[in-house]
Design a protein around this motif. Structure first.
Motif, PDB file in Angstrom:
ATOM      1  N   PRO A 131       0.832  -1.208   0.000  1.00 57.30           N
ATOM      2  CA  PRO A 131       0.000   0.000   0.000  1.00 57.30           C
ATOM      3  C   PRO A 131       0.867   1.259   0.000  1.00 57.30           C
ATOM      4  N   PRO A 132       0.316   2.376  -0.468  1.00 60.02           N
ATOM      5  CA  PRO A 132       1.083   3.626  -0.464  1.00 60.02           C
ATOM      6  C   PRO A 132       1.299   4.142   0.949  1.00 60.02           C
ATOM      7  N   GLY A 133       2.401   4.879   1.125  1.00 52.98           N
ATOM      8  CA  GLY A 133       2.625   5.518   2.414  1.00 52.98           C
ATOM      9  C   GLY A 133       4.033   5.464   2.951  1.00 52.98           C
ATOM     10  N   LEU A 134       4.944   4.737   2.273  1.00 50.60           N
ATOM     11  CA  LEU A 134       6.323   4.668   2.749  1.00 50.60           C
ATOM     12  C   LEU A 134       7.284   5.159   1.674  1.00 50.60           C
ATOM     13  N   ALA A 135       8.125   6.104   2.057  1.00 55.11           N
ATOM     14  CA  ALA A 135       9.208   6.586   1.201  1.00 55.11           C
ATOM     15  C   ALA A 135      10.478   5.832   1.561  1.00 55.11           C
ATOM     16  N   ILE A 136      11.229   5.429   0.549  1.00 55.96           N
ATOM     17  CA  ILE A 136      12.424   4.612   0.766  1.00 55.96           C
ATOM     18  C   ILE A 136      13.595   5.238   0.010  1.00 55.96           C
ATOM     19  N   VAL A 137      14.700   5.440   0.705  1.00 59.46           N
ATOM     20  CA  VAL A 137      15.930   5.906   0.055  1.00 59.46           C
ATOM     21  C   VAL A 137      17.066   4.981   0.462  1.00 59.46           C
ATOM     22  N   ALA A 138      17.767   4.449  -0.530  1.00 59.08           N
ATOM     23  CA  ALA A 138      18.946   3.617  -0.287  1.00 59.08           C
ATOM     24  C   ALA A 138      20.189   4.419  -0.650  1.00 59.08           C
ATOM     25  N   ALA A 139      21.235   4.250   0.145  1.00 63.03           N
ATOM     26  CA  ALA A 139      22.486   4.974  -0.089  1.00 63.03           C
ATOM     27  C   ALA A 139      23.657   4.005  -0.061  1.00 63.03           C
ATOM     28  N   SER A 140      24.543   4.136  -1.032  1.00 63.76           N
ATOM     29  CA  SER A 140      25.776   3.346  -1.032  1.00 63.76           C
ATOM     30  C   SER A 140      26.725   3.911   0.018  1.00 63.76           C
ATOM     31  N   GLU A 141      27.821   3.218   0.258  1.00 65.33           N
ATOM     32  CA  GLU A 141      28.827   3.747   1.186  1.00 65.33           C
ATOM     33  C   GLU A 141      29.345   5.094   0.692  1.00 65.33           C
ATOM     34  N   LYS A 142      29.539   5.202  -0.614  1.00 68.57           N
ATOM     35  CA  LYS A 142      29.987   6.471  -1.192  1.00 68.57           C
ATOM     36  C   LYS A 142      28.930   7.551  -0.995  1.00 68.57           C
ATOM     37  N   GLY A 143      27.656   7.178  -1.177  1.00 66.97           N
ATOM     38  CA  GLY A 143      26.577   8.131  -0.983  1.00 66.97           C
ATOM     39  C   GLY A 143      26.484   8.608   0.456  1.00 66.97           C
ATOM     40  N   LEU A 144      26.630   7.681   1.404  1.00 68.97           N
ATOM     41  CA  LEU A 144      26.607   8.051   2.820  1.00 68.97           C
ATOM     42  C   LEU A 144      27.763   8.985   3.156  1.00 68.97           C
ATOM     43  N   ASP A 145      28.933   8.675   2.638  1.00 64.55           N
ATOM     44  CA  ASP A 145      30.108   9.509   2.888  1.00 64.55           C
ATOM     45  C   ASP A 145      29.900  10.912   2.328  1.00 64.55           C
ATOM     46  N   PHE A 146      29.280  10.990   1.157  1.00 66.30           N
ATOM     47  CA  PHE A 146      28.991  12.276   0.522  1.00 66.30           C
ATOM     48  C   PHE A 146      28.062  13.114   1.402  1.00 66.30           C
ATOM     49  N   ILE A 147      27.042  12.481   1.967  1.00 68.58           N
ATOM     50  CA  ILE A 147      26.084  13.183   2.826  1.00 68.58           C
ATOM     51  C   ILE A 147      26.752  13.641   4.123  1.00 68.58           C
ATOM     52  N   ARG A 148      27.562  12.776   4.712  1.00 71.67           N
ATOM     53  CA  ARG A 148      28.156  13.068   6.020  1.00 71.67           C
ATOM     54  C   ARG A 148      29.254  14.121   5.959  1.00 71.67           C
ATOM     55  N   LYS A 149      29.831  14.339   4.796  1.00 68.01           N
ATOM     56  CA  LYS A 149      30.919  15.311   4.672  1.00 68.01           C
ATOM     57  C   LYS A 149      30.443  16.687   4.210  1.00 68.01           C
ATOM     58  N   ARG A 150      29.138  16.884   4.157  1.00 68.81           N
ATOM     59  CA  ARG A 150      28.616  18.202   3.782  1.00 68.81           C
ATOM     60  C   ARG A 150      29.103  19.262   4.765  1.00 68.81           C
TER      61      ARG A 150
END
Length: 390
Positions: free
Chosen positions: A219-238
């Motif tokens: 059913p509708p109602g859940l948003a899902i985002v997957a992040a690679s290790e590189k993606g996580l590192d990119f977010i954390r180093k902002r």
């Protein structure tokens, strides 16, 4: 007849289906681009007693569900599941792509890829845009040329399965290009995850947005985002926080790490939706993503064959089409609304009008999850044939 050459009513599809229509209700066969009909055992998960959204027992179940998403998308990083629609996942993903002055690249070849531009514009971020004609895929060569002309672009985002035009963009080949150039690659897989094999590690995808209600079949109602290790590192180093709060992957990641064993998110989780999502992910695993992809491709091919038998044209090249939906051109003298209303009122089947510049020119037919069945295709083609010969 509506001024168009079509097959006679005694044709192949005429006797393929006998449909008994009950009294009109809100319940229809959802052959729209999402959500799709939900299996009964998944619906039963929604009827379970509500449980506490924090604590060790629940968190273990939530983490198991995240692990199933990681397995589906083959990502070694992390997965965030939050209450919201696919648009929340999309907004969270694109906002994470850079600082205010960083250059973000967007492939614009449909309504939902253009939505990414609109989201960024709301936050005062002006991306570099690679415009592609609607109904055509973006080619790896076009992406390579775009990135060569824009060497300061640090990230690139596109839609995998574009439900406004029906194309399936080649993320595997494009991912190799972005990986070689060392830039972040973000993919909207809202209608492809759970249908089309996605390998984030192999394809070089760093951020992937999807949702519960389309290819996954919940059913509708859940948003899902997957992040690679590189993606996580990119977010954390902002250097600066991601704009906003609820749509910030930095916030999601913070709670995921700091409250990992008790409440790995910042909200009251929609626990029954997670129950249903977990059930769907296990069903996908049991069916096998390769077999599931084949089933959807086979159904899409059967539908498109039937539509062409009725004299209708598919909007994009079939070799470039997504197995999730079919976008079909409707002559002006027939009218998209007339066809939509006929199927809804007589067959209890819902299909969708075109979006944006394609509104009134095409209809969009979803065949995802439970609806990727021959019986649904037969009913739909029978209804379309009946309408065309009126």
């Amino acid at each position: 007849m509506r001024g168009r050459k079509i097959k006679a009513q005694t044709g192949f599809w005429h006797n393929a289906w006998r449909y008994k229509r009950e009294e009109p209700s809100l319940e229809k066969i959802l052959m729209i681009p999402g959500p799709c009909d939900v299996e009964q055992d998944v619906l039963l998960e929604m009827s379970r007693q509500v449980v506490c959204h924090y604590g060790t027992e629940w968190t273990n179940f939530y983490n198991q569900t995240c692990d199933l998403v990681k397995e589906l998308l083959n990502v070694a990083g992390d997965v965030f599941i939050v209450n919201g629609s696919g648009h929340l996942a999309l907004e969270s993903m694109v906002l994470a792509l850079g600082e205010r002055n960083d250059e973000i690249g967007i492939v614009d070849n449909g309504n939902f890829s253009h939505r990414m531009i609109e989201i960024l514009d709301t936050y005062g971020i002006k991306p570099k845009v690679l415009e592609i004609e609607w109904g055509k895929i973006v080619t790896p060569e076009q992406v390579d040329e775009f990135l060569t002309k824009n060497p300061t672009v640090k990230s690139l985002a596109l839609v995998h399965s574009e439900t406004s035009t029906g194309v399936l963009n080649p993320i595997e080949e494009i991912g190799r290009i972005t990986k070689k150039r060392g830039i972040i690659f973000a993919v909207d897989a809202v209608s492809s995850a759970g249908i089309v094999p996605i390998d984030m590690e192999s394809d070089g995808i760093d951020l992937c947005a999807t949702a519960s209600q389309k290819g996954i079949g919940a059913p509708p109602g859940l948003a899902i985002v997957a992040a690679s290790e590189k993606g996580l590192d990119f977010i954390r180093k902002r250097k600066k926080p991601i704009p906003g709060w609820y749509a910030s992957l930095s916030i999601w990641d913070k709670f995921r790490r700091e409250q990992a064993s008790f409440q790995p998110y910042s909200i009251t989780m929609a626990v029954n939706l997670v129950f249903s999502l977990n059930k769907c992910l296990k069903a996908i695993k049991e069916e096998g993503i390769a077999q599931r992809y084949k089933r959807h491709n086979d159904i899409a091919s059967m539908l498109r064959m039937g539509l062409k038998e009725l004299g209708l044209n598919i909007f994009c090249k079939e070799a470039e089409a997504t197995p999730a939906i079919t976008v079909v051109e409707i002559p002006e003298e027939i009218g998209t609304i007339n066809l939509i209303n006929h199927l809804k009122n007589k067959y209890d089947i819902l299909i969708a009008n075109g979006l944006g510049k394609l509104k009134g020119r095409v209809v969009r037919i979803g065949h995802m999850g439970k609806n990727a069945r021959l019986v649904n295709i037969m009913a739909l083609l029978r209804g379309i044939e009946e309408f065309l010969v009126q």
